[in-house]
Enzyme design. Structure first.
Site, PDB file in Angstrom:
ATOM      1  N   CYS A   1      -8.420   3.009   6.637  1.00  8.91           N
ATOM      2  CA  CYS A   1      -7.796   3.305   5.346  1.00  8.91           C
ATOM      3  C   CYS A   1      -8.394   2.350   4.320  1.00  8.91           C
ATOM      4  O   CYS A   1      -8.543   1.158   4.600  1.00  8.91           O
ATOM      5  CB  CYS A   1      -6.292   3.078   5.473  1.00  8.91           C
ATOM      6  SG  CYS A   1      -5.471   2.960   3.898  1.00  8.91           S
TER       7      CYS A   1
ATOM      8  N   GLU B   1       0.241  -1.414  15.329  1.00 10.31           N
ATOM      9  CA  GLU B   1      -0.332  -0.083  15.028  1.00 10.31           C
ATOM     10  C   GLU B   1      -1.199   0.399  16.196  1.00 10.31           C
ATOM     11  O   GLU B   1      -1.126   1.560  16.596  1.00 10.31           O
ATOM     12  CB  GLU B   1      -1.180  -0.151  13.746  1.00 10.31           C
ATOM     13  CG  GLU B   1      -1.790   1.208  13.400  1.00 10.31           C
ATOM     14  CD  GLU B   1      -2.925   1.119  12.389  1.00 10.31           C
ATOM     15  OE1 GLU B   1      -2.810   0.381  11.398  1.00 10.31           O
ATOM     16  OE2 GLU B   1      -3.941   1.805  12.602  1.00 10.31           O
TER      17      GLU B   1
ATOM     18  N   SER C   1       0.503 -14.629   5.431  1.00 13.70           N
ATOM     19  CA  SER C   1      -0.091 -13.290   5.369  1.00 13.70           C
ATOM     20  C   SER C   1      -1.619 -13.406   5.309  1.00 13.70           C
ATOM     21  O   SER C   1      -2.178 -13.987   4.381  1.00 13.70           O
ATOM     22  CB  SER C   1       0.462 -12.570   4.126  1.00 13.70           C
ATOM     23  OG  SER C   1      -0.493 -11.698   3.606  1.00 13.70           O
ATOM     24  N   SER C   2      -2.275 -12.861   6.323  1.00 13.17           N
ATOM     25  CA  SER C   2      -3.730 -13.047   6.389  1.00 13.17           C
ATOM     26  C   SER C   2      -4.435 -12.258   5.288  1.00 13.17           C
ATOM     27  O   SER C   2      -5.447 -12.696   4.752  1.00 13.17           O
ATOM     28  CB  SER C   2      -4.273 -12.668   7.757  1.00 13.17           C
ATOM     29  OG  SER C   2      -3.963 -11.345   8.032  1.00 13.17           O
ATOM     30  N   ASN C   3      -3.872 -11.110   4.912  1.00 11.23           N
ATOM     31  CA  ASN C   3      -4.563 -10.352   3.852  1.00 11.23           C
ATOM     32  C   ASN C   3      -4.421 -11.043   2.492  1.00 11.23           C
ATOM     33  O   ASN C   3      -5.302 -10.952   1.653  1.00 11.23           O
ATOM     34  CB  ASN C   3      -4.110  -8.883   3.838  1.00 11.23           C
ATOM     35  CG  ASN C   3      -2.769  -8.697   3.205  1.00 11.23           C
ATOM     36  OD1 ASN C   3      -2.659  -8.636   1.993  1.00 11.23           O
ATOM     37  ND2 ASN C   3      -1.724  -8.644   4.016  1.00 11.23           N
TER      38      ASN C   3
ATOM     39  N   HIS D   1       6.387  -7.318   6.384  1.00 13.33           N
ATOM     40  CA  HIS D   1       6.467  -8.735   6.746  1.00 13.33           C
ATOM     41  C   HIS D   1       6.764  -9.577   5.524  1.00 13.33           C
ATOM     42  O   HIS D   1       5.930 -10.300   5.013  1.00 13.33           O
ATOM     43  CB  HIS D   1       5.170  -9.195   7.393  1.00 13.33           C
ATOM     44  CG  HIS D   1       4.980  -8.612   8.738  1.00 13.33           C
ATOM     45  ND1 HIS D   1       5.883  -8.806   9.759  1.00 13.33           N
ATOM     46  CD2 HIS D   1       4.026  -7.794   9.231  1.00 13.33           C
ATOM     47  CE1 HIS D   1       5.478  -8.141  10.820  1.00 13.33           C
ATOM     48  NE2 HIS D   1       4.363  -7.510  10.523  1.00 13.33           N
TER      49      HIS D   1
ATOM     50  N   CYS E   1       0.868  -1.180   0.000  1.00 12.84           N
ATOM     51  CA  CYS E   1       0.000   0.000   0.000  1.00 12.84           C
ATOM     52  C   CYS E   1       0.905   1.231   0.000  1.00 12.84           C
ATOM     53  O   CYS E   1       2.126   1.120   0.180  1.00 12.84           O
ATOM     54  CB  CYS E   1      -0.886  -0.004   1.234  1.00 12.84           C
ATOM     55  SG  CYS E   1       0.076   0.062   2.750  1.00 12.84           S
TER      56      CYS E   1
ATOM     57  N   HIS F   1       3.489   1.424  10.366  1.00 13.57           N
ATOM     58  CA  HIS F   1       2.547   1.213  11.478  1.00 13.57           C
ATOM     59  C   HIS F   1       2.629   2.266  12.568  1.00 13.57           C
ATOM     60  O   HIS F   1       1.702   2.408  13.357  1.00 13.57           O
ATOM     61  CB  HIS F   1       2.882  -0.096  12.202  1.00 13.57           C
ATOM     62  CG  HIS F   1       2.521  -1.323  11.464  1.00 13.57           C
ATOM     63  ND1 HIS F   1       1.454  -1.395  10.621  1.00 13.57           N
ATOM     64  CD2 HIS F   1       3.074  -2.566  11.485  1.00 13.57           C
ATOM     65  CE1 HIS F   1       1.381  -2.626  10.140  1.00 13.57           C
ATOM     66  NE2 HIS F   1       2.361  -3.342  10.633  1.00 13.57           N
TER      67      HIS F   1
END
Ligand code: F3S
Length: 283
Positions: free
Chosen positions: A194, A128, A222-224, A41, A12, A76
């Site tokens: 965001c 964050e 990675s969860s996203n 990460h 991002c 973060h």
């Protein structure tokens, strides 16, 4: 093979900016650089930076042991006392906190100084959120679940200021805010979510619905990225989840003409490009 590459893919805005800052500093100074937490990460990026003399500080204790050099704060953000510690130790501080996160720090600092009770909607263990709490004058209450919101009672006579972790789910945030409003508490709400994550998911869904095969690139943990994979699989049965080009063992039916590609938030552009070029040329 024709390829559709998602526009909102990979890093991002905030993470891209932070990663670039670290690379620039590494070029300039040739080492003696630290990031407070991993800048992104992604093992490959962290390993590459390490070769350039960038070390990762895990916490305040490891920061204490640094005697010279530059400390870069990642997207973060961190609590106020970490800034103070860096300055007290006479180190150079470079702040790559994402401006959207910085905005939250400013809100909670001001509102808590004016006596409001701060509520952060988010995951209390997320760095964050820990950073945001660290900018509140008298701490903050972190609420992650609907149940916690229902059980929340403000301190006697206190106005409440609600902010959100930037990556929190918008619908859940709205739902929790409504619980507060129904109880008639005196609240001000700053929607600090965001939309980078949401945009990435929305675009991936659209692309997956229009292609014959879809490739999702990102870290296994990675969860996203996993979420992107889930979304795309629903739209396109030929969806592949890979970490790097090495994992790509595409066996595409002859009828496949169009391939879509997207990537999770911690995937660097060079990996995405490699996959894209490979698919274009080899199929
Ligand atoms: Fe990224 Fe900043 Fe949004 S770090 S997810 S652009 S708040």
């Amino acid at each position: 093979m024709e390829v559709i590459l998602a526009k909102s893919r990979g890093f991002c805005f905030g993470v891209k900016r932070a990663v670039e800052t670290v690379y620039e500093q590494a070029e300039k100074t040739g080492g003696d650089i630290y990031t407070y937490g991993e800048v992104v990460h992604n093992e490959m990026v962290v390993a590459d930076l390490e070769k350039k003399g960038v070390k990762v500080l895990e916490d305040r204790v490891s920061l204490k042991s640094v005697v010279s050099g530059t400390v870069i704060i990642r997207a973060h953000g961190v609590a106020k006392d970490v800034y103070e510690q860096i300055e007290t130790q006479g180190l150079t501080l470079i702040d790559a906190t994402c401006p959207f996160v910085k905005r939250i720090h400013k809100i909670v600092e001001k509102e808590s100084a004016e006596g409001k009770q701060i509520v952060v909607i988010g995951n209390p263990r997320h760095p964050e959120v820990e950073g945001i709490v660290g900018w509140c004058n008298n701490g903050a209450t972190v609420i992650e679940t609907v149940e916690e919101a229902e059980n929340f009672v403000p301190k006697e006579g206190k106005e409440v200021c609600i902010v959100s972790q930037t990556t929190f789910n918008y619908n859940k945030f709205q739902y929790i805010v409504e619980i507060f409003q129904k109880k008639d508490y005196n609240v001000t709400v700053a929607n600090t979510i965001c939309n980078a994550t949401e945009e990435r998911q929305k675009e991936a869904k659209e692309i997956a619905a229009s292609v014959d095969a879809m490739i999702v690139i990102g870290g296994r943990h990675s969860s996203n990225t996993r979420k992107l994979y889930e979304i795309c699989s629903k739209e396109c049965p030929n969806t592949y989840f890979i970490q790097t080009l090495d994992d790509l063992h595409l066996e595409l039916p002859k009828s496949v003409r169009l391939v879509g590609i997207t990537a999770g938030a911690s995937t660097p552009n060079n990996i995405i490009e490699e996959v894209q070029n490979y698919v274009r040329i080899n199929f």
